[in-house]
Scaffold this motif. Sequence first.
Motif, PDB file in Angstrom:
ATOM      1  N   ASP A 121      17.463  30.114 -15.216  1.00 40.00           N
ATOM      2  CA  ASP A 121      16.651  28.914 -15.448  1.00 40.00           C
ATOM      3  C   ASP A 121      15.524  28.761 -14.430  1.00 40.00           C
ATOM      4  O   ASP A 121      15.269  27.664 -13.931  1.00 40.00           O
ATOM      5  N   GLY A 122      14.902  29.877 -14.056  1.00 33.48           N
ATOM      6  CA  GLY A 122      13.782  29.790 -13.116  1.00 33.48           C
ATOM      7  C   GLY A 122      14.184  29.529 -11.681  1.00 33.48           C
ATOM      8  O   GLY A 122      13.338  29.232 -10.842  1.00 33.48           O
ATOM      9  N   LYS A 123      15.495  29.590 -11.402  1.00 39.96           N
ATOM     10  CA  LYS A 123      15.926  29.362 -10.016  1.00 39.96           C
ATOM     11  C   LYS A 123      16.666  30.591  -9.511  1.00 39.96           C
ATOM     12  O   LYS A 123      17.168  31.398 -10.293  1.00 39.96           O
ATOM     13  N   ALA A 124      16.722  30.698  -8.190  1.00 33.11           N
ATOM     14  CA  ALA A 124      17.460  31.811  -7.588  1.00 33.11           C
ATOM     15  C   ALA A 124      18.858  31.344  -7.227  1.00 33.11           C
ATOM     16  O   ALA A 124      19.044  30.229  -6.754  1.00 33.11           O
ATOM     17  N   MET A 125      19.839  32.208  -7.538  1.00 31.95           N
ATOM     18  CA  MET A 125      21.227  31.907  -7.163  1.00 31.95           C
ATOM     19  C   MET A 125      21.731  33.054  -6.336  1.00 31.95           C
ATOM     20  O   MET A 125      21.534  34.218  -6.696  1.00 31.95           O
ATOM     21  N   LEU A 126      22.427  32.758  -5.252  1.00 25.71           N
ATOM     22  CA  LEU A 126      23.013  33.809  -4.420  1.00 25.71           C
ATOM     23  C   LEU A 126      24.478  33.480  -4.190  1.00 25.71           C
ATOM     24  O   LEU A 126      24.835  32.316  -4.040  1.00 25.71           O
ATOM     25  N   ALA A 134      19.262  34.774   3.953  1.00 17.51           N
ATOM     26  CA  ALA A 134      18.907  35.071   2.567  1.00 17.51           C
ATOM     27  C   ALA A 134      18.408  33.819   1.846  1.00 17.51           C
ATOM     28  O   ALA A 134      17.413  33.852   1.119  1.00 17.51           O
ATOM     29  N   ALA A 135      19.096  32.704   2.113  1.00 16.91           N
ATOM     30  CA  ALA A 135      18.732  31.448   1.445  1.00 16.91           C
ATOM     31  C   ALA A 135      17.308  31.064   1.819  1.00 16.91           C
ATOM     32  O   ALA A 135      16.542  30.559   0.996  1.00 16.91           O
ATOM     33  N   ARG A 136      16.969  31.286   3.081  1.00 19.89           N
ATOM     34  CA  ARG A 136      15.631  30.940   3.549  1.00 19.89           C
ATOM     35  C   ARG A 136      14.590  31.710   2.726  1.00 19.89           C
ATOM     36  O   ARG A 136      13.558  31.160   2.361  1.00 19.89           O
ATOM     37  N   GLU A 137      14.863  32.979   2.420  1.00 21.51           N
ATOM     38  CA  GLU A 137      13.915  33.794   1.654  1.00 21.51           C
ATOM     39  C   GLU A 137      13.620  33.191   0.283  1.00 21.51           C
ATOM     40  O   GLU A 137      12.501  33.241  -0.207  1.00 21.51           O
ATOM     41  N   VAL A 138      14.629  32.608  -0.375  1.00 12.05           N
ATOM     42  CA  VAL A 138      14.386  32.043  -1.715  1.00 12.05           C
ATOM     43  C   VAL A 138      14.037  30.552  -1.635  1.00 12.05           C
ATOM     44  O   VAL A 138      13.949  29.865  -2.653  1.00 12.05           O
ATOM     45  N   GLY A 144      19.023  26.492   0.664  1.00 11.99           N
ATOM     46  CA  GLY A 144      20.032  26.434   1.714  1.00 11.99           C
ATOM     47  C   GLY A 144      21.348  26.934   1.183  1.00 11.99           C
ATOM     48  O   GLY A 144      21.558  27.004  -0.033  1.00 11.99           O
ATOM     49  N   ALA A 145      22.227  27.280   2.123  1.00 15.66           N
ATOM     50  CA  ALA A 145      23.520  27.837   1.727  1.00 15.66           C
ATOM     51  C   ALA A 145      24.612  26.800   1.902  1.00 15.66           C
ATOM     52  O   ALA A 145      24.513  25.909   2.726  1.00 15.66           O
ATOM     53  N   GLY A 146      25.684  26.936   1.111  1.00 15.77           N
ATOM     54  CA  GLY A 146      26.799  26.002   1.255  1.00 15.77           C
ATOM     55  C   GLY A 146      28.102  26.669   0.931  1.00 15.77           C
ATOM     56  O   GLY A 146      28.133  27.799   0.430  1.00 15.77           O
ATOM     57  N   GLY A 147      29.213  26.009   1.222  1.00 16.78           N
ATOM     58  CA  GLY A 147      30.533  26.548   0.894  1.00 16.78           C
ATOM     59  C   GLY A 147      31.270  26.943   2.149  1.00 16.78           C
ATOM     60  O   GLY A 147      30.669  27.307   3.153  1.00 16.78           O
ATOM     61  N   LYS A 148      32.578  26.854   2.062  1.00 15.90           N
ATOM     62  CA  LYS A 148      33.437  27.196   3.202  1.00 15.90           C
ATOM     63  C   LYS A 148      34.384  28.283   2.761  1.00 15.90           C
ATOM     64  O   LYS A 148      34.671  28.387   1.573  1.00 15.90           O
ATOM     65  N   GLY A 149      34.872  29.127   3.670  1.00 14.19           N
ATOM     66  CA  GLY A 149      35.895  30.090   3.316  1.00 14.19           C
ATOM     67  C   GLY A 149      35.308  31.378   2.784  1.00 14.19           C
ATOM     68  O   GLY A 149      34.167  31.728   3.082  1.00 14.19           O
ATOM     69  N   PRO A 150      36.095  32.077   1.951  1.00 14.56           N
ATOM     70  CA  PRO A 150      35.741  33.443   1.567  1.00 14.56           C
ATOM     71  C   PRO A 150      34.582  33.547   0.573  1.00 14.56           C
ATOM     72  O   PRO A 150      34.052  34.642   0.385  1.00 14.56           O
ATOM     73  N   VAL A 151      34.195  32.466  -0.103  1.00 11.99           N
ATOM     74  CA  VAL A 151      33.073  32.554  -1.039  1.00 11.99           C
ATOM     75  C   VAL A 151      32.051  31.483  -0.675  1.00 11.99           C
ATOM     76  O   VAL A 151      32.431  30.342  -0.425  1.00 11.99           O
ATOM     77  N   ALA A 152      30.756  31.888  -0.610  1.00 12.53           N
ATOM     78  CA  ALA A 152      29.716  30.909  -0.333  1.00 12.53           C
ATOM     79  C   ALA A 152      28.607  31.103  -1.343  1.00 12.53           C
ATOM     80  O   ALA A 152      28.522  32.156  -1.991  1.00 12.53           O
ATOM     81  N   SER A 153      27.791  30.056  -1.539  1.00  6.87           N
ATOM     82  CA  SER A 153      26.685  30.234  -2.470  1.00  6.87           C
ATOM     83  C   SER A 153      25.440  29.567  -1.925  1.00  6.87           C
ATOM     84  O   SER A 153      25.502  28.751  -1.021  1.00  6.87           O
ATOM     85  N   ALA A 154      24.308  29.981  -2.493  1.00  7.02           N
ATOM     86  CA  ALA A 154      23.043  29.411  -2.065  1.00  7.02           C
ATOM     87  C   ALA A 154      22.137  29.371  -3.275  1.00  7.02           C
ATOM     88  O   ALA A 154      22.330  30.102  -4.247  1.00  7.02           O
ATOM     89  N   GLY A 155      21.162  28.475  -3.227  1.00  6.43           N
ATOM     90  CA  GLY A 155      20.223  28.406  -4.345  1.00  6.43           C
ATOM     91  C   GLY A 155      18.844  28.149  -3.803  1.00  6.43           C
ATOM     92  O   GLY A 155      18.687  27.658  -2.681  1.00  6.43           O
ATOM     93  N   GLY A 156      17.809  28.486  -4.593  1.00  7.56           N
ATOM     94  CA  GLY A 156      16.453  28.216  -4.129  1.00  7.56           C
ATOM     95  C   GLY A 156      15.484  28.255  -5.277  1.00  7.56           C
ATOM     96  O   GLY A 156      15.833  28.646  -6.396  1.00  7.56           O
ATOM     97  N   ARG A 157      14.249  27.843  -4.997  1.00 11.08           N
ATOM     98  CA  ARG A 157      13.271  27.726  -6.065  1.00 11.08           C
ATOM     99  C   ARG A 157      12.415  28.991  -6.231  1.00 11.08           C
ATOM    100  O   ARG A 157      11.495  29.008  -7.022  1.00 11.08           O
ATOM    101  N   ARG A 158      12.697  30.065  -5.413  1.00 15.39           N
ATOM    102  CA  ARG A 158      11.811  31.240  -5.497  1.00 15.39           C
ATOM    103  C   ARG A 158      12.567  32.498  -5.915  1.00 15.39           C
ATOM    104  O   ARG A 158      12.869  33.359  -5.084  1.00 15.39           O
ATOM    105  N   PRO A 159      12.844  32.632  -7.223  1.00 16.00           N
ATOM    106  CA  PRO A 159      13.617  33.780  -7.706  1.00 16.00           C
ATOM    107  C   PRO A 159      12.882  35.105  -7.456  1.00 16.00           C
ATOM    108  O   PRO A 159      13.518  36.155  -7.349  1.00 16.00           O
ATOM    109  N   GLU A 160      11.528  35.022  -7.309  1.00 19.74           N
ATOM    110  CA  GLU A 160      10.781  36.281  -7.113  1.00 19.74           C
ATOM    111  C   GLU A 160      11.158  36.962  -5.798  1.00 19.74           C
ATOM    112  O   GLU A 160      10.946  38.146  -5.630  1.00 19.74           O
TER     113      GLU A 160
END
Length: 873
Positions: A805-810, A832-836, A839-855
């Motif tokens: 949907d036009g967004k970056a997911m990590l 990595a989050a800064r590049e897209v 910001g990053a979030g989540g605790k423990g073994p899995v974390a995720s990040a999102g941003g507005r620059r998928p390119e």
Amino acid sequence: MRSTDIRSTFLGFFQERDHRVVPSSPLIPSDPTLLLANAGMNQFKPYFLGETTPDHPRAVSVQKCARTSDIENVGRTTRHTTFFEMLGNFSFGDYFKAEAISWAWELLTRHYDLDPRRLWVTVYLDDDEAVRLWRRVGVPSERIQRLGMEDNYWSMGIPGPCGPSSELHYDRGPSFGREGGPAVDGERYQELWNLVFMQNLRGEGSGKDGYPILGELPARNIDTGLGLDRLAAVLQGVDTVCETDLLAPTFRLVQEMAGRIYPGRDGSEDSTSFRVVAEHSRSVAFLIADGVMPARDGRGYVLRRLMRRAIRHARRLGIDGPALPALASSVVGTLGETWPELSRRSELIEQVVTAEEEAFERTLRHGSQILDAAIGRATTAISGRTAFELHDTYGFPIDLTVDAARSAGLTVDEDAFADLLEEQRRQAHHAGRGRKGSAVARQDLYRRVAAAHGLTDFVGYSCETAETRIGALLGPDGQVPAATEGDELEVTLTRSPFYAESGGQVGDTGTIRTSGATLDVVDTRPGLDGLHVHTVRIVDGEVRPGDEAEAIVDADRRAATARSHSATHVLHAMLRRTLGDHAAQQGSRVEPGRLRFDFAHFSPVDTGLVQTLVNDYLLDDPEVRVWEATRTEAERAGATALFGERYGADVRIVDIGDASRELCGGTHVGHGSQAGPVHIVGESSIGTGLRRIEALTGADALRHHDRAASLLEELAVLNVRPDQAPDRLRQRLETLAETQRQLASLRLARLDAEADRLGSLAEPTPGGRLVARVVDDVTGADLRALASKVLSRGADVVVLGTAADGKAMLVSAVGPRPAGAGVQARDLLTGAAREVGGGAGGKGPVASAGGRRPENLERAVAVAARTVRDLPA
Ligand code: SER
């Protein structure tokens, strides 16, 4: 002398002296400024004020009264009760002091045969005339005492008629208290009969500050009140009302249930409890019979407090099971013949007290848990705030809190509790006072208007337009001499076709036209009984009092309202037919095309059945007949009287066919079929034993059907006739669910294949086996699942990115095997989050990040991968 003989002797004595017998008004008064009927004179207030003229200038009654302002004292003394029957004789501008005094004396000493030597008299300070009259009938000076405003000046406790009084007291003997007359000891010299010389009008204020006396009433009146309970106790030779035939059976039952005998009036707590339980049971039964239901405020709260106080004292006496149902039913048994409303409502009374006692038990249990927790926390004392919260939020009585604390060796900060309570009272009082103050001022204004212009000649039962004249123009601060375009204010008319809101029916709207102005009538209310107040907006021109005018009711709206009103009556009749007589009206709102009806019942109602009955009844086209009769005739004819109606010479009765007959002042259709159809749109509980039905009537019901029908039409998209639509829709939904299941398993298979592929690409690094890739065609939600799957394919650290949907997911995931220096999933994504651009979030073994620059995803994944590769080996 039995209490029935006491009543009939009283009525007979005054009937012989040309008094007309007037039935008791219900405990819910029609006077909006009064909470509960508290004296025989309440229903006659308009006569005393000169607002209405009675048919006959003398009346006698036995009035049901409730007084609960000092409820905590009731039961402690032997003379106070929360409910009593008041025997009273009244003169409306007819006879005065001389007759009132000599008749009272004659009745007490010659008909009730009280020993004159035990009777004492008090008079208002400077009322020499009363003293002279008492001397004349034979009361010696030493048994006449003069007392002040507090004791010998009577008012209803609210602004209204008032006057000096003279009281007759009975000396119950030395075992009740000190010598010296009523001025010294009210318990020994018990007041029996109060004669009020009703001649003044009081304003706002309380007895203690001294309320202002605003002036004289138009005439001098007599209002007397003789307490039946107290007289019965004297005549039956017992100490308290509980031992008279009015309450004895209930009092005996309390003792049976407690398995103990009343200790007599020994001043003990037990002695008080026995009396409280019996006395309150009677008040509770009468209040419910007159339509009061337990509530959080107002008269409903008075009822609730009475029930709770009775239950608490019953528990004190060791009565553990349900107490009130049996006690209330014994009250009905004792008094149901004299007061048939008790018998008529016995089922409702039982249901209400049962439900309330159960609810109170739960409250007590819940409160106990909170209290136990507070006791557990406390070291020496329970705080005032906790005690207050228990009282205020949970309805948990303070004395129980104190008792429980004491058993646990703790105290309660009762001072702080009292402060909080006082604070709350002050706030409530202020809030109430402001509202009440302005309402009272407005009533005074209406009274002045009525005195100057007379009441409204209401012609709206037969016409919808009328030639009339403007009476007064009333702005927010009082009368104004003129009003012009744009002004909003209240107007009275000499005659009016506009129905003023009452009996649940909304007021009429419409237009008033004078030669110079047009007024929009947006509402009509009764300012006083009989004074119609029209709320208007001046559309154009200027209007002045005295202007000739034409008043025109909005006829369509009136007709739509009439439909709802007639439908309401039929609904009421059909509910009683299906559910039983207890399903009586508790309130209603009748509007154009819509109605709301509240009634007593304990479980959900089959509205389909009721709706069919109502519509069938209306379709039979019953005639609507409106007639007038005296109240007694009406009751004999079986009319359903609603609560809070005022005694008046004649009442208006509305019959709709054979099944519905009600006292009603509203406007109705001429024939049943004009009211229908009725469509019930809601049925719900609105409190213990109270339910509400909402319905549409006439054109609004039809429109509702039309809307429903056109929604059905839209089901044509299913390619079937509307009656086949439900089946078709169910089939479609099943197919849809199956398709979704298949899709889900396909998606899973695809994710598995993708996980296999990614797993095979794992590269060894100092941080463990790493997979870092940008993947396509994966939703954000699936990305996490995919990362976990890759871990299970042998990777230790996974970093995946995708554009959706036009967004970056990590997403980053770290496996359980201690990898490298123990890299954290979230730390991996910081750079990595800064590049897209996120910001990053989540605790423990899995974390995720999102941003507005998928390119920038490739770069972002590379940054994360580098972090892992650069870890120290
Ligand atoms: N209104 C007076 C009272 O209540 C006398 O009836 O005492």
